[in-house]
Design an enzyme around this catalytic site. Structure first.
Site, PDB file in Angstrom:
ATOM      1  N   ALA A 198     135.752  95.458 -53.686  1.00 48.57           N
ATOM      2  CA  ALA A 198     137.359  96.501 -53.697  1.00 48.57           C
ATOM      3  C   ALA A 198     137.333  97.004 -54.975  1.00 48.57           C
ATOM      4  CB  ALA A 198     138.674  94.511 -53.958  1.00 48.57           C
ATOM      5  N   THR A 258     136.762  96.585 -46.753  1.00 45.92           N
ATOM      6  CA  THR A 258     135.564  96.354 -45.284  1.00 45.92           C
ATOM      7  C   THR A 258     135.634  94.908 -45.797  1.00 45.92           C
ATOM      8  OG1 THR A 258     134.587  98.674 -44.880  1.00 45.92           O
ATOM      9  CG2 THR A 258     133.551  96.494 -44.177  1.00 45.92           C
ATOM     10  N   GLU A 299     124.766 102.471 -52.191  1.00 44.27           N
ATOM     11  CA  GLU A 299     126.112 103.233 -50.915  1.00 44.27           C
ATOM     12  C   GLU A 299     125.788 103.956 -50.132  1.00 44.27           C
ATOM     13  OE1 GLU A 299     130.328 102.339 -52.253  1.00 44.27           O
ATOM     14  OE2 GLU A 299     130.824 102.554 -50.038  1.00 44.27           O
ATOM     15  N   GLN A 316     130.165 115.694 -24.794  1.00 44.77           N
ATOM     16  CA  GLN A 316     130.748 116.447 -23.916  1.00 44.77           C
ATOM     17  C   GLN A 316     129.490 116.426 -22.628  1.00 44.77           C
ATOM     18  OE1 GLN A 316     132.338 118.638 -24.006  1.00 44.77           O
ATOM     19  NE2 GLN A 316     132.468 120.038 -23.118  1.00 44.77           N
ATOM     20  N   ALA A 322     132.916 106.258 -48.469  1.00 37.18           N
ATOM     21  CA  ALA A 322     131.691 105.860 -49.522  1.00 37.18           C
ATOM     22  C   ALA A 322     132.199 106.771 -50.119  1.00 37.18           C
ATOM     23  CB  ALA A 322     130.158 105.854 -49.154  1.00 37.18           C
TER      24      ALA A 322
HETATM   25  C1  LIG Z   1     137.320 101.905 -42.682  1.00 36.06           C
HETATM   26  C2  LIG Z   1     137.213 102.471 -43.718  1.00 36.06           C
HETATM   27  C3  LIG Z   1     136.621 101.468 -45.070  1.00 36.06           C
HETATM   28  C4  LIG Z   1     136.424 101.044 -46.374  1.00 36.06           C
HETATM   29  N1  LIG Z   1     136.038 100.362 -46.769  1.00 36.06           N
HETATM   30  C5  LIG Z   1     136.167 100.065 -48.289  1.00 36.06           C
HETATM   31  C6  LIG Z   1     135.784  99.264 -49.144  1.00 36.06           C
HETATM   32  O1  LIG Z   1     135.200  98.288 -47.948  1.00 36.06           O
HETATM   33  N2  LIG Z   1     136.018  99.126 -50.332  1.00 36.06           N
HETATM   34  C7  LIG Z   1     136.660 100.207 -50.898  1.00 36.06           C
HETATM   35  O2  LIG Z   1     136.721 100.077 -52.423  1.00 36.06           O
HETATM   36  N3  LIG Z   1     137.072 101.576 -50.780  1.00 36.06           N
HETATM   37  C8  LIG Z   1     137.113 101.171 -49.158  1.00 36.06           C
HETATM   38  N4  LIG Z   1     137.450 102.576 -48.547  1.00 36.06           N
HETATM   39  C9  LIG Z   1     138.017 103.371 -49.372  1.00 36.06           C
HETATM   40  C10 LIG Z   1     136.931 104.806 -49.142  1.00 36.06           C
HETATM   41  O3  LIG Z   1     136.234 104.921 -50.061  1.00 36.06           O
HETATM   42  C11 LIG Z   1     138.616 105.696 -49.586  1.00 36.06           C
HETATM   43  O4  LIG Z   1     139.134 106.149 -47.674  1.00 36.06           O
HETATM   44  C12 LIG Z   1     137.948 106.850 -49.996  1.00 36.06           C
HETATM   45  O5  LIG Z   1     137.091 106.977 -50.803  1.00 36.06           O
HETATM   46  C13 LIG Z   1     138.822 108.393 -49.771  1.00 36.06           C
HETATM   47  O6  LIG Z   1     140.071 107.786 -50.236  1.00 36.06           O
HETATM   48  P1  LIG Z   1     141.624 107.779 -50.146  1.00 36.06           P
HETATM   49  O7  LIG Z   1     141.354 107.292 -48.728  1.00 36.06           O
HETATM   50  O8  LIG Z   1     142.379 107.325 -50.815  1.00 36.06           O
HETATM   51  O9  LIG Z   1     141.725 109.894 -49.579  1.00 36.06           O
HETATM   52  P2  LIG Z   1     142.625 110.941 -50.526  1.00 36.06           P
HETATM   53  O10 LIG Z   1     141.343 110.332 -52.479  1.00 36.06           O
HETATM   54  O11 LIG Z   1     143.790 110.755 -50.677  1.00 36.06           O
HETATM   55  O12 LIG Z   1     141.817 111.859 -50.040  1.00 36.06           O
HETATM   56  C14 LIG Z   1     141.855 112.877 -49.065  1.00 36.06           C
HETATM   57  C15 LIG Z   1     141.963 114.272 -48.759  1.00 36.06           C
HETATM   58  O13 LIG Z   1     142.091 114.892 -49.900  1.00 36.06           O
HETATM   59  C16 LIG Z   1     140.677 115.574 -50.513  1.00 36.06           C
HETATM   60  N5  LIG Z   1     140.312 115.875 -52.017  1.00 36.06           N
HETATM   61  C17 LIG Z   1     140.630 114.710 -52.600  1.00 36.06           C
HETATM   62  N6  LIG Z   1     140.562 115.106 -53.723  1.00 36.06           N
HETATM   63  C18 LIG Z   1     140.000 116.504 -54.180  1.00 36.06           C
HETATM   64  C19 LIG Z   1     139.263 116.549 -54.712  1.00 36.06           C
HETATM   65  N7  LIG Z   1     138.989 116.867 -55.877  1.00 36.06           N
HETATM   66  N8  LIG Z   1     138.729 118.367 -54.012  1.00 36.06           N
HETATM   67  C20 LIG Z   1     138.733 118.142 -52.729  1.00 36.06           C
HETATM   68  N9  LIG Z   1     139.285 117.303 -51.895  1.00 36.06           N
HETATM   69  C21 LIG Z   1     139.833 116.582 -52.221  1.00 36.06           C
HETATM   70  C22 LIG Z   1     140.049 114.281 -49.548  1.00 36.06           C
HETATM   71  O14 LIG Z   1     138.642 114.880 -49.820  1.00 36.06           O
HETATM   72  C23 LIG Z   1     140.338 114.094 -48.531  1.00 36.06           C
HETATM   73  O15 LIG Z   1     139.662 115.042 -47.631  1.00 36.06           O
HETATM   74  C24 LIG Z   1     137.035 102.251 -46.810  1.00 36.06           C
HETATM   75  C25 LIG Z   1     137.938 103.179 -45.717  1.00 36.06           C
HETATM   76  C26 LIG Z   1     137.736 102.644 -44.741  1.00 36.06           C
HETATM   77  C27 LIG Z   1     139.043 103.905 -43.803  1.00 36.06           C
END
Ligand SMILES: Cc1cc2nc3c(=O)[nH]c(=O)nc-3n(C[C@H](O)[C@H](O)[C@H](O)COP(=O)(O)OP(=O)(O)OC[C@H]3O[C@@H](n4cnc5c(N)ncnc54)[C@H](O)[C@@H]3O)c2cc1C
Length: 403
Positions: A139, A174, A258, A359, A386
């Site tokens: 987490a 996850t 990872e 497709q 990741a």
């Molecule tokens: C199904 C699923 C399973 C997951 N499992 C785990 C888990 O087991 N443990 C865990 O800890 N996390 C987990 N995650 C979390 C995952 O690692 C994050 O969703 C991911 O790191 C992106 O963070 P965010 O969703 O908050 O997006 P945000 O950080 O809010 O990003 C939103 C958008 O902005 C872009 N962005 C952000 N900063 C920048 C920058 N500096 N430059 C350019 N673009 C940028 C991003 O690329 C993205 O397109 C999981 C996510 C999902 C959906």
């Protein structure tokens, strides 16, 4: 010292080899047979109901696939990181959701504990994670801290005698809804930014811990995902992993591994999508012949083949390099750049392969219950989880600019 025989050389894993050794191929083939027989049939209900099958972890344990990197005295297989990647690849072909949950358990939780925790923590948790009686997760992400997971982390851990008191929320975790052992990151020094983070092992029964909600996803369904809440959650100080305020090294080294191993899910999925599309192109007939005889379909198949082969080569090269990562290593330099590049390429390549496969399937590929449709709904995640594609590009460019 006698020089190695030809057979020794053939069987020796090497970062520079272009293919699997005979031993590695045997592991992949065995995992492939197991995954097809026991994991593939679970896909439909997992997808329909976001259902985690309780038999999965015991079955993986029976095969010796949990704790691959753990020593046998802790119940592990005395194997290496590459081997766990081959298992993830085979699971990725037959049931990607199981592969994702496998990695969260095996790599994000178990292997991280193994690499970074003291002997007492290892002895208390690793055997249960190896025999499948406990499910693990990691987490890190929070509602306000995704790409900026370290800088924006709001979860805190305050020392109180021989305990820490954790407060905060973790999102998109996850295995979270079914996890018994949670490796969690929290700020032990709020003013110190990324240098004030520590890692802890939390058990689901600790007071103040709860699964706030199970999340409903578009793909990888059945690999269950949760929002976790720590509300004055009391964690014994003996459950801190590594030194206080040194959690960033645990995170960064873990993230490189990872990224390397998550790319193996992409490899398995791309292989499967390609096989399904090729089979369909050979058997689906229009205008009096198999659609695979039309050059536009052939061009797609050729491009998909190139992608699958290059993803595989890049993944194996990266896994071989990551296999050598020493404890505390990573998070910077060549391995940081390489693992980010590998998952960037594998995830975007997998999406291209799966999209072209849909497709080729035409209307059948748009139907929710088909396997190719399930792969299509799943593939996008690996451009996000990741670390997103954008963050992967930032890592690569950042390392390149260091000169
Ligand atoms: C199904 C699923 C399973 C997951 N499992 C785990 C888990 O087991 N443990 C865990 O800890 N996390 C987990 N995650 C979390 C995952 O690692 C994050 O969703 C991911 O790191 C992106 O963070 P965010 O969703 O908050 O997006 P945000 O950080 O809010 O990003 C939103 C958008 O902005 C872009 N962005 C952000 N900063 C920048 C920058 N500096 N430059 C350019 N673009 C940028 C991003 O690329 C993205 O397109 C999981 C996510 C999902 C959906």
């Amino acid at each position: 010292m006698p020089s190695p025989s030809a057979a020794d050389l053939v069987n020796r894993p090497s970062p520079s080899s272009f293919d699997l050794t005979a031993d590695q191929q045997a592991v992949l083939d065995q995992a492939d047979r197991f995954a097809r027989a026991e994991m593939a049939p679970l896909q439909q209900r997992m997808d329909d109901e976001e259902w985690w099958p309780p038999q999965v972890m015991p079955a993986l344990a029976r095969m010796g696939y949990l704790g691959v990197t753990a020593p046998s005295e802790l119940g592990g297989a005395d194997g290496d990181f590459f081997t766990s990647g081959l298992i993830a690849q085979a699971l990725g072909r037959a049931n990607p959701a199981v592969s994702l949950s496998y990695i969260a358990h095996e790599n994000l939780c178990l292997n991280n504990i193994l690499r970074n925790a003291d002997d007492s923590i290892r002895r208390r948790y690793v055997p249960r994670l190896c025999d499948g009686t406990a499910i693990g997760c990691l987490a890190l992400t929070e509602p306000g801290a995704g790409s900026d997971a370290l800088g924006a982390m709001a979860t805190t851990a305050r020392r109180d005698g021989d305990h820490y008191v954790l407060n905060g929320t973790k999102l998109y975790i996850t295995n979270g809804p079914v996890a018994d052992v949670i490796l969690v990151y929290a700020k032990t020094d709020r003013e110190a930014g990324a240098k004030g983070i520590s890692a802890f092992v939390v058990e689901k029964g600790f007071p103040g811990f709860k699964v706030a909600q199970k999340l409903d996803k578009m793909g990888f369904r059945g690999s269950v995902t949760a929002e976790l809440v720590f509300d004055d959650c009391r964690v014994p100080a003996a459950n801190r992993v590594g030194a206080e305020n040194k959690g960033v090294a645990v995170v960064m080294s873990g993230l490189d591994l990872e990224r390397a191993i998550v790319a193996m899910i992409n490899l398995g999925m791309a292989e499967r999508a390609f096989d399904l599309a090729l089979d369909y192109a050979r058997t689906r007939r229009q205008f009096g012949k198999p659609i695979g005889e039309f050059q536009m379909v052939q061009a797609k198949l050729a491009d998909m083949y190139v992608l699958v082969e290059t993803i595989r080569t890049f993944c194996y090269r990266t896994m071989a390099a990551a296999n050598e990562l020493e404890v505390g290593g990573g998070g910077r330099g060549d391995i940081h750049k390489l693992t980010a590049a590998c998952i960037l390429y594998a995830a975007e390549g997998c999406t291209k392969v799966v999209t072209e496969a849909v497709q080729i399937f035409g209307g059948a590929g748009y139907m929710r219950e088909t396997e190719i449709n399930r792969l299509y709904r799943a593939t996008k995640l690996l451009e996000i989880g990741a670390g997103t594609s954008e963050i992967r590009r930032l890592i690569i460019a950042g390392e390149l600019m260091k000169g």
